[in-house]
Design a protein around this motif. Structure first.
Motif, PDB file in Angstrom:
ATOM      1  N   ASP A 163       8.842  -0.876  -4.599  1.00 54.52           N
ATOM      2  CA  ASP A 163      10.199  -1.347  -4.308  1.00 54.52           C
ATOM      3  C   ASP A 163      10.723  -2.272  -5.414  1.00 54.52           C
ATOM      4  N   ARG A 164      10.166  -2.153  -6.609  1.00 50.97           N
ATOM      5  CA  ARG A 164      10.652  -2.905  -7.764  1.00 50.97           C
ATOM      6  C   ARG A 164      10.675  -2.009  -8.987  1.00 50.97           C
ATOM      7  N   ASP A 165      11.229  -2.487 -10.071  1.00 47.56           N
ATOM      8  CA  ASP A 165      11.405  -1.668 -11.272  1.00 47.56           C
ATOM      9  C   ASP A 165      10.136  -1.588 -12.093  1.00 47.56           C
ATOM     10  N   SER A 166      10.269  -1.030 -13.285  1.00 47.76           N
ATOM     11  CA  SER A 166       9.113  -0.745 -14.128  1.00 47.76           C
ATOM     12  C   SER A 166       8.455  -1.985 -14.700  1.00 47.76           C
ATOM     13  N   ALA A 167       9.064  -3.128 -14.483  1.00 49.19           N
ATOM     14  CA  ALA A 167       8.450  -4.362 -14.974  1.00 49.19           C
ATOM     15  C   ALA A 167       7.214  -4.742 -14.170  1.00 49.19           C
ATOM     16  N   VAL A 168       7.016  -4.089 -13.052  1.00 52.74           N
ATOM     17  CA  VAL A 168       5.837  -4.371 -12.234  1.00 52.74           C
ATOM     18  C   VAL A 168       4.593  -3.839 -12.936  1.00 52.74           C
ATOM     19  N   VAL A 169       3.562  -4.625 -12.945  1.00 52.21           N
ATOM     20  CA  VAL A 169       2.281  -4.209 -13.516  1.00 52.21           C
ATOM     21  C   VAL A 169       1.364  -3.806 -12.362  1.00 52.21           C
ATOM     22  N   VAL A 170       0.896  -2.560 -12.407  1.00 48.96           N
ATOM     23  CA  VAL A 170       0.094  -2.016 -11.306  1.00 48.96           C
ATOM     24  C   VAL A 170      -1.289  -1.636 -11.817  1.00 48.96           C
ATOM     25  N   SER A 171      -2.301  -1.995 -11.042  1.00 49.62           N
ATOM     26  CA  SER A 171      -3.676  -1.559 -11.319  1.00 49.62           C
ATOM     27  C   SER A 171      -4.382  -1.316 -10.001  1.00 49.62           C
ATOM     28  N   TRP A 172      -5.456  -0.513 -10.026  1.00 45.06           N
ATOM     29  CA  TRP A 172      -6.205  -0.250  -8.801  1.00 45.06           C
ATOM     30  C   TRP A 172      -7.695  -0.151  -9.102  1.00 45.06           C
ATOM     31  N   ALA A 174     -19.339   6.814  -8.134  1.00 44.80           N
ATOM     32  CA  ALA A 174     -19.570   5.637  -7.308  1.00 44.80           C
ATOM     33  C   ALA A 174     -18.362   4.719  -7.270  1.00 44.80           C
ATOM     34  N   THR A 175     -17.762   4.421  -8.411  1.00 42.71           N
ATOM     35  CA  THR A 175     -16.599   3.535  -8.473  1.00 42.71           C
ATOM     36  C   THR A 175     -15.598   4.110  -9.449  1.00 42.71           C
ATOM     37  N   ALA A 176     -14.407   3.533  -9.418  1.00 42.16           N
ATOM     38  CA  ALA A 176     -13.370   3.956 -10.361  1.00 42.16           C
ATOM     39  C   ALA A 176     -12.300   2.880 -10.430  1.00 42.16           C
ATOM     40  N   SER A 177     -11.513   2.920 -11.480  1.00 37.86           N
ATOM     41  CA  SER A 177     -10.386   2.003 -11.629  1.00 37.86           C
ATOM     42  C   SER A 177      -9.338   2.665 -12.503  1.00 37.86           C
ATOM     43  N   GLY A 178      -8.123   2.144 -12.449  1.00 43.14           N
ATOM     44  CA  GLY A 178      -7.067   2.722 -13.258  1.00 43.14           C
ATOM     45  C   GLY A 178      -5.775   1.964 -13.091  1.00 43.14           C
ATOM     46  N   ALA A 179      -4.714   2.519 -13.632  1.00 41.69           N
ATOM     47  CA  ALA A 179      -3.390   1.917 -13.550  1.00 41.69           C
ATOM     48  C   ALA A 179      -2.420   2.940 -12.985  1.00 41.69           C
ATOM     49  N   ASP A 180      -1.458   2.455 -12.224  1.00 39.69           N
ATOM     50  CA  ASP A 180      -0.425   3.288 -11.643  1.00 39.69           C
ATOM     51  C   ASP A 180      -1.024   4.322 -10.672  1.00 39.69           C
ATOM     52  N   TYR A 192      -8.613   2.482  -2.071  1.00 38.55           N
ATOM     53  CA  TYR A 192      -8.123   2.135  -3.403  1.00 38.55           C
ATOM     54  C   TYR A 192      -7.317   0.846  -3.272  1.00 38.55           C
ATOM     55  N   VAL A 193      -7.802  -0.219  -3.904  1.00 39.39           N
ATOM     56  CA  VAL A 193      -7.155  -1.525  -3.807  1.00 39.39           C
ATOM     57  C   VAL A 193      -6.122  -1.645  -4.931  1.00 39.39           C
ATOM     58  N   TYR A 194      -4.862  -1.661  -4.535  1.00 43.59           N
ATOM     59  CA  TYR A 194      -3.754  -1.758  -5.483  1.00 43.59           C
ATOM     60  C   TYR A 194      -3.385  -3.235  -5.684  1.00 43.59           C
ATOM     61  N   ALA A 208       6.714 -10.933 -12.096  1.00 45.42           N
ATOM     62  CA  ALA A 208       7.307 -12.266 -12.272  1.00 45.42           C
ATOM     63  C   ALA A 208       6.363 -13.363 -11.799  1.00 45.42           C
ATOM     64  N   GLY A 209       5.070 -13.192 -12.087  1.00 41.43           N
ATOM     65  CA  GLY A 209       4.088 -14.206 -11.744  1.00 41.43           C
ATOM     66  C   GLY A 209       3.586 -14.142 -10.324  1.00 41.43           C
ATOM     67  N   CYS A 210       4.087 -13.206  -9.532  1.00 40.74           N
ATOM     68  CA  CYS A 210       3.644 -13.068  -8.141  1.00 40.74           C
ATOM     69  C   CYS A 210       2.759 -11.826  -8.006  1.00 40.74           C
ATOM     70  N   THR A 211       1.761 -11.923  -7.158  1.00 49.69           N
ATOM     71  CA  THR A 211       0.782 -10.839  -6.985  1.00 49.69           C
ATOM     72  C   THR A 211       0.691 -10.433  -5.520  1.00 49.69           C
ATOM     73  N   ASN A 212       0.665  -9.111  -5.283  1.00 51.43           N
ATOM     74  CA  ASN A 212       0.439  -8.584  -3.934  1.00 51.43           C
ATOM     75  C   ASN A 212      -0.654  -7.531  -4.009  1.00 51.43           C
ATOM     76  N   VAL A 213      -1.461  -7.467  -2.974  1.00 46.86           N
ATOM     77  CA  VAL A 213      -2.573  -6.514  -2.931  1.00 46.86           C
ATOM     78  C   VAL A 213      -2.454  -5.669  -1.668  1.00 46.86           C
ATOM     79  N   GLU A 214      -2.503  -4.336  -1.804  1.00 47.09           N
ATOM     80  CA  GLU A 214      -2.508  -3.407  -0.680  1.00 47.09           C
ATOM     81  C   GLU A 214      -3.564  -2.344  -0.916  1.00 47.09           C
ATOM     82  N   THR A 215      -4.022  -1.710   0.165  1.00 43.33           N
ATOM     83  CA  THR A 215      -5.103  -0.726   0.063  1.00 43.33           C
ATOM     84  C   THR A 215      -4.601   0.647   0.489  1.00 43.33           C
TER      85      THR A 215
END
Length: 368
Positions: A41-50, A61-67, A85-87, A92-99
């Motif tokens: 729900d935000r623009d491309s300025a959001v940095v996403v990793s999982w 066994a494990t994995a990680s990535g972006a977007d 998968y933990v996103y 803007a300095g704020c962090t949220n985590v969802e699975t």
């Protein structure tokens, strides 16, 4: 006292970024591809990793990535395993985590169709038995299916099935195996070519301690029986005549049949047809009683057992010709005064197949 002052200031509140797409995606089968496209729900300025942590039975066994996520998962256990998968979303300095969760279903080893039939058969061939190399293993369910045909019955454990082929063309019998309750399956298949030549209709009666095949023109006969619970077939060694003498049939645990060859077509006929997995009781599938016997004008017919609406009763002379046909009722009185004196069979049919028969004599002066 009573003096005061005020000042205004602005606070900029930055809302957390959330995933807009579902956080629970459809189940996949082992060796399946998980392809999750995140939407935010935000623009491309959001940095996403999982990241994906280890779950017993799941590989890699494990994995990680972006977007977005795109990887193949294997479930090496016998249970459904759910991975998360933990996103992490930063803006803007704020962090949220969802699975984001996905369940990976296991697939059992493929079953093996080991009991087969000829790869070329005639149209109208019925009750052809196919079987797996073993019954259903614990926790696994077998199911039979067919193209261009009908699975008539499956025995308990689904190791054996009876298949009917009515129409010329290509047929494929398929045996699927899945862990009970799951949709992901493995399978084996067997291909058959059904010719345009039609196999004959064959009937079996039981009279005077003999099972008798009413087709006189067959080039060969072979008698046998299927287990009433599993449908596992047994060939009766040496029983190759048109009749099979058995003064005490096991009605509770055996379905007796004859396999004939006629003009290049093989056909199988039961005395009593299997209708699926059945609970074996202490009485035959169906029973019939006719009286008086001999009868001159009226014949009383009483039936009991596995017969229901849609069944048909026929009176047949000893040449196999049907001389009377009527809808079945548990108790019937039939006018036989117009029949020629002689010996007759009363035949009860369910779904077009003979269930039980009895013999009677027309004419009070005839000897039984």
């Amino acid at each position: 006292y009573g003096c005061h002052d005020s000042a205004a200031f602005a606070i900029h509140v930055i809302p957390l970024v959330h995933l807009l797409s579902a956080v629970s995606v459809p189940d996949i089968c082992t060796a399946g591809l998980i392809a999750y496209q995140d939407t935010l729900d935000r623009d491309s300025a959001v940095v996403v990793s999982w990241t994906r942590s280890a779950v017993p039975g799941i590989s890699p066994a494990t994995a990680s990535g972006a977007d977005s996520i795109r990887e193949t998962l294997f479930n090496n256990s016998v249970n459904n395993e759910t991975v998360g998968y933990v996103y992490t979303m930063q803006f803007a300095g704020c962090t949220n985590v969802e699975t984001v969760s996905v369940t990976v279903e296991p697939i059992p080893a493929a079953p093996v169709i080991s009991d087969t039939i000829p790869t070329t058969i005639c149209a109208n061939s019925r009750y052809q038995v196919l079987g797996a190399s073993q019954p259903e293993p614990a926790g696994i369910t077998y199911s039979w299916a067919i193209t261009n045909g009908t699975v008539w019955a499956q025995g308990a454990g689904n190791q054996y099935c009876d298949v009917n082929f009515y129409t010329p063309g290509k047929s494929v019998v398929i045996l699927e195996a899945a862990y009970t309750g799951n949709s992901c399956h493995s399978s084996d298949s067997f291909k058959i070519n059904v010719t345009t030549t039609s196999a004959p209709d064959v009937r079996v009666v039981y009279d005077n301690n003999n099972f008798v095949c009413l087709l006189n023109s067959a080039t060969s006969y072979q008698w046998g029986y299927d287990d009433a619970i599993t449908l596992q077939p047994t060939v009766l060694t040496g029983e190759k005549d048109q009749n099979y003498y058995n003064p005490s049939p096991d009605w509770n645990f055996k379905y007796y049949w004859v396999q004939i060859d006629n003009d290049g077509c093989s056909q199988k006929a039961y005395y009593i047809n299997p209708t699926g997995v059945q609970t074996v009781s202490g009485s035959p599938a169906a029973a019939i009683n006719v009286f008086p016997n001999p009868a001159d004008k009226s014949l009383h017919i009483e039936t009991s057992g596995r017969l229901d609406a849609g069944a048909v009763v026929r009176i047949i002379d000893l040449s196999g010709r049907s001389v009377m046909t009527m809808d079945w009722k548990p108790e019937m009185v039939v006018d036989v005064s117009g029949l020629t004196d002689g010996f007759y069979l009363v035949d009860c049919l369910q779904n077009g197949m003979s269930i039980t028969t009895a013999k009677f004599v027309k004419g009070v002066n005839m000897k039984k």
